[in-house]
Structures are given as C-alpha cells and as structure tokens.
Write a protein that holds these residues in place. Sequence first.
Motif, PDB file in Angstrom:
ATOM      1  N   GLU A 101      48.612  42.049  53.893  1.00  0.00           N
ATOM      2  CA  GLU A 101      49.547  43.009  53.635  1.00  0.00           C
ATOM      3  C   GLU A 101      50.893  42.773  54.479  1.00  0.00           C
ATOM      4  O   GLU A 101      51.900  42.830  54.084  1.00  0.00           O
ATOM      5  CB  GLU A 101      49.011  44.341  54.279  1.00  0.00           C
ATOM      6  CG  GLU A 101      50.113  45.404  54.001  1.00  0.00           C
ATOM      7  CD  GLU A 101      49.629  46.855  54.782  1.00  0.00           C
ATOM      8  OE1 GLU A 101      48.504  46.719  55.365  1.00  0.00           O
ATOM      9  OE2 GLU A 101      50.400  47.839  54.841  1.00  0.00           O
ATOM     10  N   LEU A 124      38.888  38.054  47.944  1.00  0.00           N
ATOM     11  CA  LEU A 124      39.721  37.790  47.018  1.00  0.00           C
ATOM     12  C   LEU A 124      40.176  38.880  46.573  1.00  0.00           C
ATOM     13  O   LEU A 124      41.597  38.945  45.967  1.00  0.00           O
ATOM     14  CB  LEU A 124      38.944  37.265  45.590  1.00  0.00           C
ATOM     15  CG  LEU A 124      38.711  35.830  45.667  1.00  0.00           C
ATOM     16  CD1 LEU A 124      38.041  35.426  44.641  1.00  0.00           C
ATOM     17  CD2 LEU A 124      40.264  35.093  45.435  1.00  0.00           C
ATOM     18  N   ALA A 125      39.594  39.815  46.648  1.00  0.00           N
ATOM     19  CA  ALA A 125      40.220  41.197  45.981  1.00  0.00           C
ATOM     20  C   ALA A 125      41.337  41.799  47.068  1.00  0.00           C
ATOM     21  O   ALA A 125      42.503  42.297  46.435  1.00  0.00           O
ATOM     22  CB  ALA A 125      39.012  42.419  45.990  1.00  0.00           C
ATOM     23  N   ARG A 127      47.787  34.755  47.696  1.00  0.00           N
ATOM     24  CA  ARG A 127      46.780  33.932  47.301  1.00  0.00           C
ATOM     25  C   ARG A 127      45.861  33.633  48.452  1.00  0.00           C
ATOM     26  O   ARG A 127      46.084  33.418  49.577  1.00  0.00           O
ATOM     27  CB  ARG A 127      47.462  32.554  46.853  1.00  0.00           C
ATOM     28  CG  ARG A 127      48.309  32.492  45.529  1.00  0.00           C
ATOM     29  CD  ARG A 127      48.921  31.286  45.252  1.00  0.00           C
ATOM     30  NE  ARG A 127      50.121  31.160  46.149  1.00  0.00           N
ATOM     31  CZ  ARG A 127      50.695  30.283  46.227  1.00  0.00           C
ATOM     32  NH1 ARG A 127      50.687  28.966  45.609  1.00  0.00           N
ATOM     33  NH2 ARG A 127      51.690  30.177  47.120  1.00  0.00           N
ATOM     34  N   GLY A 144      43.479  39.898  48.669  1.00  0.00           N
ATOM     35  CA  GLY A 144      44.377  39.077  48.403  1.00  0.00           C
ATOM     36  C   GLY A 144      45.142  39.279  47.235  1.00  0.00           C
ATOM     37  O   GLY A 144      46.348  39.648  46.842  1.00  0.00           O
ATOM     38  N   ALA A 145      44.451  39.753  45.894  1.00  0.00           N
ATOM     39  CA  ALA A 145      44.856  40.388  44.998  1.00  0.00           C
ATOM     40  C   ALA A 145      45.443  41.621  45.061  1.00  0.00           C
ATOM     41  O   ALA A 145      46.739  41.766  44.332  1.00  0.00           O
ATOM     42  CB  ALA A 145      43.861  40.509  43.771  1.00  0.00           C
ATOM     43  N   LYS A 146      44.974  42.314  45.642  1.00  0.00           N
ATOM     44  CA  LYS A 146      45.901  43.833  46.020  1.00  0.00           C
ATOM     45  C   LYS A 146      47.203  43.557  46.455  1.00  0.00           C
ATOM     46  O   LYS A 146      47.965  44.217  46.213  1.00  0.00           O
ATOM     47  CB  LYS A 146      44.745  44.576  47.012  1.00  0.00           C
ATOM     48  CG  LYS A 146      45.609  45.878  47.428  1.00  0.00           C
ATOM     49  CD  LYS A 146      44.569  46.652  48.179  1.00  0.00           C
ATOM     50  CE  LYS A 146      45.166  47.933  48.935  1.00  0.00           C
ATOM     51  NZ  LYS A 146      44.430  48.447  50.030  1.00  0.00           N
ATOM     52  N   HIS A 147      47.292  42.657  47.522  1.00  0.00           N
ATOM     53  CA  HIS A 147      48.498  42.392  47.993  1.00  0.00           C
ATOM     54  C   HIS A 147      49.390  41.225  47.375  1.00  0.00           C
ATOM     55  O   HIS A 147      50.341  41.097  47.990  1.00  0.00           O
ATOM     56  CB  HIS A 147      48.161  42.040  49.595  1.00  0.00           C
ATOM     57  CG  HIS A 147      47.829  43.311  50.434  1.00  0.00           C
ATOM     58  ND1 HIS A 147      48.404  44.581  50.585  1.00  0.00           N
ATOM     59  CD2 HIS A 147      46.454  43.273  50.609  1.00  0.00           C
ATOM     60  CE1 HIS A 147      47.754  45.288  51.346  1.00  0.00           C
ATOM     61  NE2 HIS A 147      46.516  44.693  51.351  1.00  0.00           N
ATOM     62  N   GLY A 148      48.897  40.781  46.411  1.00  0.00           N
ATOM     63  CA  GLY A 148      49.592  39.627  45.715  1.00  0.00           C
ATOM     64  C   GLY A 148      49.691  38.268  46.601  1.00  0.00           C
ATOM     65  O   GLY A 148      50.587  37.537  46.276  1.00  0.00           O
ATOM     66  N   SER A 196      55.783  36.814  50.092  1.00  0.00           N
ATOM     67  CA  SER A 196      54.643  36.920  49.151  1.00  0.00           C
ATOM     68  C   SER A 196      54.068  35.489  48.567  1.00  0.00           C
ATOM     69  O   SER A 196      53.032  35.309  48.162  1.00  0.00           O
ATOM     70  CB  SER A 196      54.811  37.621  47.988  1.00  0.00           C
ATOM     71  OG  SER A 196      55.745  37.193  47.172  1.00  0.00           O
ATOM     72  N   GLU A 204      34.384  37.494  47.728  1.00  0.00           N
ATOM     73  CA  GLU A 204      34.740  38.369  46.589  1.00  0.00           C
ATOM     74  C   GLU A 204      35.529  39.589  47.320  1.00  0.00           C
ATOM     75  O   GLU A 204      36.684  39.937  46.588  1.00  0.00           O
ATOM     76  CB  GLU A 204      33.556  39.217  45.657  1.00  0.00           C
ATOM     77  CG  GLU A 204      32.889  37.781  45.171  1.00  0.00           C
ATOM     78  CD  GLU A 204      33.792  37.070  44.237  1.00  0.00           C
ATOM     79  OE1 GLU A 204      34.629  37.744  43.645  1.00  0.00           O
ATOM     80  OE2 GLU A 204      33.608  35.768  44.367  1.00  0.00           O
TER      81      GLU A 204
END
Lengths: 260, 260, 260, 260
Positions: free
Chosen positions: B133, B156-157, B165, B159-163, B140, B153
């Motif tokens: 965050e 990864l989730a 990598r 990272g995806a949540k906050h955009g 970003s 996992e």
Amino acid sequence: MSLNRIDLNSDVGESFGYYKMGLDEEIIPLISSANIACGFHAGDPAVMRRTVSLASENNVALGAHPGFPDLVGFGRRRLDASLGEIKDYVTYQVGALQAFAASVGLTLQHVKPHGALYNMAVANPEIWGVVAETMAAIDSRLILYALSGLEREAVLAIGAKHGIRVAFEFFGDRAYNADGSLVSRNLPGAVIHDHHQVAERVLKMVKEGRVACIDGTEIELSADTICVHGDNPSALALVKNIREAIQDAGVEIAAPATFL
Amino acid sequence: MSLNRIDLNSDVGESFGYYKMGLDEEIIPLISSANIACGFHAGDPAVMRRTVSLASENNVALGAHPGFPDLVGFGRRRLDASLGEIKDYVTYQVGALQAFAASVGLTLQHVKPHGALYNMAVANPEIWGVVAETMAAIDSRLILYALSGLEREAVLAIGAKHGIRVAFEFFGDRAYNADGSLVSRNLPGAVIHDHHQVAERVLKMVKEGRVACIDGTEIELSADTICVHGDNPSALALVKNIREAIQDAGVEIAAPATFL
Amino acid sequence: MSLNRIDLNSDVGESFGYYKMGLDEEIIPLISSANIACGFHAGDPAVMRRTVSLASENNVALGAHPGFPDLVGFGRRRLDASLGEIKDYVTYQVGALQAFAASVGLTLQHVKPHGALYNMAVANPEIWGVVAETMAAIDSRLILYALSGLEREAVLAIGAKHGIRVAFEFFGDRAYNADGSLVSRNLPGAVIHDHHQVAERVLKMVKEGRVACIDGTEIELSADTICVHGDNPSALALVKNIREAIQDAGVEIAAPATFL
Amino acid sequence: MSLNRIDLNSDVGESFGYYKMGLDEEIIPLISSANIACGFHAGDPAVMRRTVSLASENNVALGAHPGFPDLVGFGRRRLDASLGEIKDYVTYQVGALQAFAASVGLTLQHVKPHGALYNMAVANPEIWGVVAETMAAIDSRLILYALSGLEREAVLAIGAKHGIRVAFEFFGDRAYNADGSLVSRNLPGAVIHDHHQVAERVLKMVKEGRVACIDGTEIELSADTICVHGDNPSALALVKNIREAIQDAGVEIAAPATFL
C-alpha cells in the motif's frame, strides 16, 4: 514600490516521537508555505506524514527544511561537514519528504536549510551553491529559500547557474546591519520583541522595500517571503497581526510558486 | 517448466560512515538488482549516493531495502512497531533513496524489506499489505520483493489489490520446510554451506521449479529472483558459480522490471 | 635524559554492532593503556564490555575515549558544542565505561578525548580545563592524556588546578612544527609512513627527549605515552618494532598510573 | 497491617535537547525517589545533570531508569533484545547516571527498568534476573524496583540470589487482576482516571495491604513504593492528594534505602 504578493513561511513538523513542539495546528492555517523538518534535527516519519497532511488540508505549499544530523542540538550547532556531506544530507532529507508529499498526490515547492546549515550558508555562499545544485539534480522546479540582504546578487547568480528560483526571506523580528546582514543573536537588540514594531517593519518592507537598520540608517531590502513563528500563543497573535496588516495594505498572501 | 529469465538480487550499501561492510564493488557487477540500505539499519547518505552510482554504472536495477531504525542491531531484531509506523518508515526510506536515484536520472525498480521487517512480513502478511500500500501511494511502478513459498497466493492477492507487481524470491542457501517456509535459523541444517549444493538447488528451482525440502520431500516452488551475498570472497565465488550455472542452462539473468 | 618507563596507548573498542573496526585482539596485548570508545563516535555497550574484558585479561590499563555524538562522522568533525555540553558528554561517557570496568572489579586509569574533541582541546586549552574539571568531579585518580609540545606548561597548570595528573602524549608517525605543535594533516609530510623512521623518532624521543621538526630543526619534547595504531597488519608490525626498540633501549613499557 | 513508611517514585528527566517533557521542577519536591532517564529512550547528558541536581537539592534519592535504545518510540516498544544485550544496556545507562551523581558527591539508590523493558521483565522474570545480576556487578547497594503482585516471591528470590534488595511497586492508577498482575492497557478500565478513587486505592494498600481487583474480588498486595506522575498540573494535584492522604494516615514518606 509596493509588492502585490508576499509569502508567509514557518518552520513546522518539529515534534519528535512523544515530544511535542510548536503549535502546528494553529500556525499552518495562517501561512502560505510550510518548512517541514525531515528527521535529522527534528521531526520523524510519523510527524512528517501528519504535517504534510495538515499543510495539504490547508492548501499550504510544502517545503523541506533539512538540517544537520543533530537531534539533541536541534540542528543549531555548526558541524564541520564537507560540501559533499551537505549535498548528501540535503538529498536524503528532501527525498524522504518528497515521498510523503507523493503519498497525498503532491510535490514539494521549496527547500529552506535549517538552523546552523542556514547560517553557515549565509556566511559562505558556496553552501547555497551546493544546496541549489542538489535541488536541481532532484527536481528543478524546487525553489530555494535564502536570506535577503547582503549577498542577494550572489545568491541570485547561484540560482540562475543551477536553474533554481530563489525566494528571498525577510525576518520581521530580527535587527539588520546596514550591509543587509542580520545582527548576531549574541548582540543586544538582535531580536525585536515588540509585536507592534515587528508588524510595522514587515509592512514597511512590503510597501516600501526598505528596512530600518540598528545603526539608525535605512536600506533597501525587498523579499518574497516572511519568516513567522508558531512556538506559542503570543507568536500566533503576532502572525495574525502581520497577516491583517499585509492584507489591509492590499497585498495578497501567496506561496512563491504562484508568483516567482 | 524452465524459466527464461531470472533476477539475481543482493543486499548492498550496508557500509556506514567509516565502517565498511560487504564487497559492493565486486558483487554489484554480478547481480541484476541491488537492494540498497537506506540509513535506518545500515547505510548513510554518502554510502547511498556511492551505491546508487555504482549500481548505475553496472546497469543494475535500484531497489530500496528499508529496515527498522536499529543501527546497532542491523535491523535484525523484531521491534513491536505498529502497521502505521511501518508505513511511515518505509515511505521515509524509499523517498530518501529515490532522491539519490533521481540525482543520476534514474528511478527505483523495487522495494525489499530488510531483516526483522522481512521476517515479520513473512509471518504476518498484513505487513506485506502495508508495504504494498505504501509503495502504491509513492509510485505504483515499484515491484515488491517477497518470499516465495508458503503464502505466495496471499501475497499475489495483496499485490493485485494495490496494483503492485510482486517478484518472488528464492534463497539457494536456506533449507525449506515442506510447506514452503524457510527452516528457522535456530534449527540445525537451516543454512546450506556447501557451494556445490547451493548452485544445484538454484539450478533445480530455475529449471524445474522445484526444491528439495529438509524432510526429504520435494515441492513446487518457482521464483523470479534469487538472493545472493557479497560478504566475503567465498560468497563472491559462489555467486559466480550460480551465474555460470544459470547461464549454461540457457537462462538469462535480468532485472524483474524487464519481464514481470 | 633517557626515560625509564613509557606507556603505549591505542584507540580500541571502535567496532559498532555488526561493524568491525580495528584488530583489538592483536593490538591490546602489545600496549599498556587502552583508550576505549564509549558509544558516541564509535563503540556500543556490547563492544565496551568485550573490550574491557580483553584489556583486563591482558593487564592493560583502561581509559575512556570520549568523543562527540557523531557516529557517522566517527567524531572527527568539529561540532560547535559549548563547554557545558562537553562537560556533560565527557561525564556521560566516562560513567558508562566505569560501569563496565566495575563489572569486572576494575577502575579506569585515564581519559583521552577523541578526534575533533582532542584537536579542539589542543587549539583551545579551555577544553582541557573543562575535561580535567569533569574528571576531578567524577574520580580525581583519573589521568588526563594530552598532547605534549606547544601548550605543555598550560596543560600541566590545568591539571594541577584540578588535582588531575597529566600524561603527555607523543605521536611517532606525525610530523611536528618547531613550536611543538603537530603539522596539520592537510599539509604534505604531516604523516610519516616509513616504519623505520617512525621507530627511530620514538626511540629518539624516549632516549633523548627530542624530536626532529619538519623545518629541519630539533626541539626538546618529552612524553609519558606514545600513541600507536592497530588498524591493519602493517600497523601491528610497526607497534612490534616500536616495542622492541624501546625494550632494547632498556626502557620499560608501563601504564602511567604506575609511574606518574 | 499498616505500613510505617512508603516511598513515592516518579519518572523524571525525560526532556531531550530542546524538547521539554514533564514538570520535573514541580514533581520532584513531592517525591522521595526519582527515576531518571539515561539517554536511551529519553533524557540526554545535559538533562541528566540538571535532573540529578534538582533531585539532590530536594533530598530525593537518585535512581537510574534504563530503557531500550528507542528515542522515537520512547522505549515503549518491545524490542527483541537478548539477555546479554539487556545486561549491556543497563550497565551502560546506570554507569552514565552514576557519573552525574558522583559529580555532586552522591551515589544512586535504585534501578527501575523503563517501559517495554519493565513490561517484558514482568512477563519474563529472567529479565529481572539479568537486571539484578547487572546491578550486583556494578554496586550491590543498588535497590531494584519491581512490580508487586503476581511474581513477588520469584522476584524476591532473584534479588536474594544476587544480593540485591527489591522495592516492590504499586500503581494506584492501574486496575489489577485477581492474580496480582496489572490489567492490560488495551482493556477497558485498565487506567483509573478518578483522582479520589486513586487516592483511596493507595490508602487501602498502605493501611491494609490490600487492593480491589477488576473482577470485584480483593487481594493482599503490599508494596514499598508507589509510582506517581508529573506529566501535567492535574497529575501534580493527584500527587499532592496522595501525599496528604498518606501523611494523614501517619505513614512517613521515605526513600527505600532508609527502610529496606
């Protein structure tokens, strides 16, 4: 030649951990530019975030206030640091504050060296040079805050050399020598405590571009920004007086990024 | 499934003042990504400038390696800091390093938490969350380095949540439990000292995406980056072995910004 | 007039956390008095305990080596501290080391200011005065280590005033001016790198009480203690040479508490 | 069984550089023992000297209040320090304060661990053990301040083992569990804000050796010293109330060195 616009700047974000210093909540709404301590002589990461947030909410421009790594001495003691060390210290502190500004979608407006670093720069313009060079390397839109008076032309040339705008600073509560330098704090009369007199001096500088010196003479001295303090309720009252006097004179209070 | 590309990362810039640590001049030419200490657990402004310069000259990607404010403990001691404090510490340190990168016209590629902060994040993914965050709020494009294995996992989730990598990291010289976690350093066999064995483990992960665990089983474990060390001549020799083994296997050594 | 006894002192305990500095295990058996860093410019509590223990095992006298609070600058940068601040810094550091000495049943023999503090005292004997006064207030048996040469009489008078013995120090590897001061490190020839020459200079001082100056003249200069270094294997070899030369001349190597 | 004498202790000397904390000038005349910060979590050498002087002028016994090296966290954050590190930290800080005491011809009466270190000792009596051992090695006349209640017998045994007297401490403004432990600050009702109630609880402990617990039961709990605060005018008023209540009950306020 009266000014149309003038900036009010103040040192803020000087609390540290559980230690509170200054009345940031009260002073920030009264100024147009905030000099935010960056953790070397005062401030810490949590205080920096809070102060950036507070300034942002009040539409006050953000500035870095880098100092020497001397928390116990509040950055007020001269340290025999090399120009290279000063460059590294300024880079580090400006960068740290930039990240807090970026976190709320903002950028920094200015850099004002703190305490002994500021005083050493006044005595040795090579230091203004290395600060300006450092700023240009990071972000050439940054404005350097420097003392108006004695070395004004030299500092302007330094700024021009590095492509950095300079905002010259006036101290309403400090006595001036006839050469435009500040009277040393060790001498009697160096600090002007009478609020009425301080407000008058500010107004004279704003409207006439002149200041009365300690030897009775008067010199030309114009500035882009006035340094004010938020240390205690009395200091806050003075800032309110200064604001009113300036506004009554038809001069706008604005951050230098809008007019330099 | 053999990888086409893999990153080699190493902790550098850990000297402080007159204290020298690590063989940065030797290790930096051998890696693709540099985790640069930011002055809290190691490093200082002068060291940060030199290290950024050295990495830049070797076309090595720059990363911040933020840690706890614990120089005497080298950031290896757990500190009961709040998530808010962690956010502030990471912001401050990333920003400080960004300014040195900007001074040579570069940006940071990644952020890898250091020492106790890294270990605490592995044990408590909420910390990966607050780091991600924080990174997203600053820039970003920054890539988060996190431990591959157990919580892949979940991370990864995050990272995806906050955009943001995520580059997952493999430790060739550390034993793994069957659940994908690292064997605690307090247990026998946690660190693998045999260079031949370390290189083989790296190669197996790179070519097969698998690692042999301490209990004799083998698990799937893929990674984007391998952590290597430059503490002494022997460590450097190991890095050279690992590089050769990887390149002989037809795998390119590259910073994750080029392939993630 | 040849001396009967001379002290060999060295700065030790300068490691910090994971950062190792100096070859304390090798140098301590070769000296008679140890100047132990106290955590401000170098050293930390764990290093202080280990160093006191090591000195104690080798029957080396213990001394405090207080410096400015400037870890990143190793106490080598002049800091504009007041005499009162210096008094407080010396008190704090001497006390901290005393407790480690007390923990092994020992007391401190001496105090030797470090780096910039030492150099500032040489330039301004008021600082020797405040250090001696501070020592007298804590434990009047403490011996002050001060530079022999230029201000010897002034420093002796300061010691006498406060009831503090002074051990005058000679630097075998530093060039002297004809007035007994050290040649500034910024000038060519300030540091003598030839081991043979250094040993000869030490021997001349010990046997004749004289030193050859940089301008070709020779002056009288006696001392109670010689400063030696343990930074690297070459420095250690020099110390061994100096020891042999002194002992071959029939002079005993002993801590000043035994002969002052 | 009413007590004849009780100590009032308070944490003082917590200012740092230009940062002021607490009302030391007001609280010190009201207490019998001062817990003086030693520069790790609060305090600095100048503040230590001033605080020792102030306590001395008021005939208040001097104690060291060592904490973790965490100024920004005020020593309130748990740090995963080893027992050896705790020993070294306590030695260093006690020694530093001893030197300031010695400078005015005094010795320290006691040692009270601060903040997270205190709380960690309450949870893990091994830490009381290492603190007592450290104190015994420096000066066996030092008294250990420890929490009365749950582990009283264990702490007494630790003191006896090392030949160190223990002064057990009562918190009038903190709720107790029925096992004699403090109610965690995270739970509602942990801190008692009503001054009248606090004074009553102190009086009950002093006169009856009992405390009412949060679950409505009442347990035996005696103490040698009561912790009071000087953070603000309201806290000072409470201390005055407590003093009066104690003295009206015919109990003398005295430092534990006079009665333990």
